[in-house]
Design an enzyme around this catalytic site. Structure first.
Site, PDB file in Angstrom:
ATOM      1  N   GLY A   7       0.727  -1.197  -0.027  1.00  0.00           N
ATOM      2  CA  GLY A   7      -0.157   0.129  -0.239  1.00  0.00           C
ATOM      3  C   GLY A   7       0.686   1.402   0.094  1.00  0.00           C
ATOM      4  O   GLY A   7       1.634   1.485   0.805  1.00  0.00           O
ATOM      5  N   GLY A   8       0.831   2.035  -1.207  1.00  0.00           N
ATOM      6  CA  GLY A   8       1.415   3.219  -1.235  1.00  0.00           C
ATOM      7  C   GLY A   8       0.678   4.430  -0.868  1.00  0.00           C
ATOM      8  O   GLY A   8       1.088   5.532  -1.187  1.00  0.00           O
ATOM      9  N   GLY A   9      -0.319   4.098  -0.033  1.00  0.00           N
ATOM     10  CA  GLY A   9      -0.829   5.445   0.498  1.00  0.00           C
ATOM     11  C   GLY A   9      -0.182   6.268   1.698  1.00  0.00           C
ATOM     12  O   GLY A   9       0.953   5.904   1.864  1.00  0.00           O
ATOM     13  N   ASN A  99      -9.280   0.231   8.947  1.00  0.00           N
ATOM     14  CA  ASN A  99     -10.333   0.907   9.802  1.00  0.00           C
ATOM     15  C   ASN A  99     -11.373  -0.478   9.748  1.00  0.00           C
ATOM     16  O   ASN A  99     -11.455  -0.993   8.913  1.00  0.00           O
ATOM     17  CB  ASN A  99     -10.751   2.208   9.293  1.00  0.00           C
ATOM     18  N   LYS A 177     -11.407   1.493  18.471  1.00  0.00           N
ATOM     19  CA  LYS A 177     -11.006   2.423  17.273  1.00  0.00           C
ATOM     20  C   LYS A 177     -12.272   2.394  16.227  1.00  0.00           C
ATOM     21  O   LYS A 177     -12.614   3.375  15.595  1.00  0.00           O
ATOM     22  CB  LYS A 177      -9.961   1.733  16.595  1.00  0.00           C
ATOM     23  N   ASN A 185     -15.847   9.836  11.263  1.00  0.00           N
ATOM     24  CA  ASN A 185     -15.605   9.819   9.895  1.00  0.00           C
ATOM     25  C   ASN A 185     -16.845  10.077   9.194  1.00  0.00           C
ATOM     26  O   ASN A 185     -16.977  10.993   8.294  1.00  0.00           O
ATOM     27  CB  ASN A 185     -15.366   8.552   9.439  1.00  0.00           C
ATOM     28  N   ASN A 195     -12.544  17.754  12.193  1.00  0.00           N
ATOM     29  CA  ASN A 195     -12.963  16.947  13.033  1.00  0.00           C
ATOM     30  C   ASN A 195     -13.251  17.804  14.280  1.00  0.00           C
ATOM     31  O   ASN A 195     -14.248  17.409  14.961  1.00  0.00           O
ATOM     32  CB  ASN A 195     -11.605  15.955  13.534  1.00  0.00           C
ATOM     33  N   SER A 243     -10.326  10.645   6.931  1.00  0.00           N
ATOM     34  CA  SER A 243     -10.076  10.112   5.741  1.00  0.00           C
ATOM     35  C   SER A 243     -11.199   9.921   4.749  1.00  0.00           C
ATOM     36  O   SER A 243     -11.462   9.963   3.672  1.00  0.00           O
ATOM     37  CB  SER A 243      -9.842   8.721   5.990  1.00  0.00           C
ATOM     38  N   GLU A 255     -14.864   4.027   3.220  1.00  0.00           N
ATOM     39  CA  GLU A 255     -14.765   2.632   4.049  1.00  0.00           C
ATOM     40  C   GLU A 255     -16.202   2.628   4.860  1.00  0.00           C
ATOM     41  O   GLU A 255     -16.282   1.716   5.678  1.00  0.00           O
ATOM     42  CB  GLU A 255     -13.817   2.657   4.757  1.00  0.00           C
TER      43      GLU A 255
END
Length: 295
Positions: A7-9, A99, A177, A185, A195, A243, A255
């Site tokens: 994952g390149g995030g 998440n 979490k 979110n 937030n 996110s 998500e």
């Protein structure tokens, strides 16, 4: 140790940057453009301009054997990775950092050693090779399946400037979490706010408290304790956009199914706040995509 990161995030790049100082790290990314960018420039930490040189490969080239393999893609991308993860060597320890909790059953099916975790750092992807560390925190991990020596592994990962903590039980770690994600979110994404603004507007605060109450009913957590946690995170990340907000803004799939959808799927009672929010986020995402098509 030899460490792989899928994952390149923002999360994957942040891990690669810090772990690359003490370990041999390979970052697996989807796009060849990002692979080329990191190969030529390394991973740069924004503001400080500190650069870490790591190995980088495209996922399509195949995953090599590593002592540890972090999976840092979002929930909605895990299904595409299943064939790859099923080929992972039994000796590898796979650590999922997602998440929500929808990935637990999938993770249990792997023959490799499996751990799950939550990342409490704030991170923002600035470019294909640059990540901003917007808030320092802790990565918490817990054993799920296999025969891994969890204590020894976490001790080797732990760094003073990038700490790892081993939790005794994965369920409360992920559930706590999940409450935070299920409250902050969707509301910030729906109302297009930062937030901290959840606590500045009494009507939004009331909505947030209702969502927290419903989530705690499903997950069997203490509502007062978890509401305190939600408020603490909202204050600590007051200036940040969630996110989910950024996903909708950028036309990406959210998500919401892995977070709110998980609560609805596992609820034995009606949780009207989350049911409404799920549809509202999907409607907003649909309209955002229509705007992109019309431009």
């Amino acid at each position: 140790m030899e460490i792989g990161i899928i994952g390149g995030g923002a999360t994957g790049m942040l891990l690669a940057h810090y772990l690359g100082d003490n370990h041999q790290v390979t970052l697996y990314v989807r796009r060849k453009e990002q692979a080329a960018s990191i190969e030529s420039k390394g991973i740069q930490l924004a503001v400080t301009n500190i650069t870490t040189i790591i190995h980088v490969r495209q996922i399509d080239e195949g995953i090599r054997n590593h002592a540890i393999l972090f999976v840092c893609v979002k929930q909605n991308h895990l299904d595409h990775l299943t064939p790859v993860l099923n080929k992972i060597a039994d000796s590898t320890t796979v650590i999922f950092l997602q998440n929500g909790m929808a990935h637990i059953e999938k993770a249990k099916e792997l023959s490799a050693n499996v751990m799950v975790g939550v990342i409490e750092h704030g991170a923002l992807k600035v470019s294909d090779h640059t990540v901003r560390h917007s808030g320092k925190g802790i990565i918490r991990v817990a054993y799920l399946t296999g025969s891994v020596d969890s204590i020894s592994l976490v001790e080797r990962l732990n760094q003073e400037n990038f700490p790892f903590v081993l939790e005794p039980d994965y369920y409360p770690m992920l559930a706590k979490k999940l409450v935070i994600n299920a409250v902050i979110n969707p509301l910030t994404a729906l109302f297009e706010i930062r937030n901290g603004q959840l606590l500045d507007n009494p009507f939004l605060t009331q909505l947030a408290r209702q969502l927290c109450r419903e989530a705690c009913q499903v997950l069997h957590l203490d509502e007062i304790e978890e509401w305190t946690n939600v408020m603490q995170i909202a204050r600590a990340t007051a200036g940040n956009y969630s996110s989910m907000y950024k996903d909708i803004t950028n036309g990406r799939t959210t998500e919401i199914d892995a977070i709110t959808g998980y609560l609805l799927k596992n609820s034995t009672e009606q949780i009207s706040g989350h049911a409404l929010l799920l549809q509202a986020i999907k409607a907003k995402q649909y309209e955002k995509r229509k705007e992109g098509e019309d431009e």
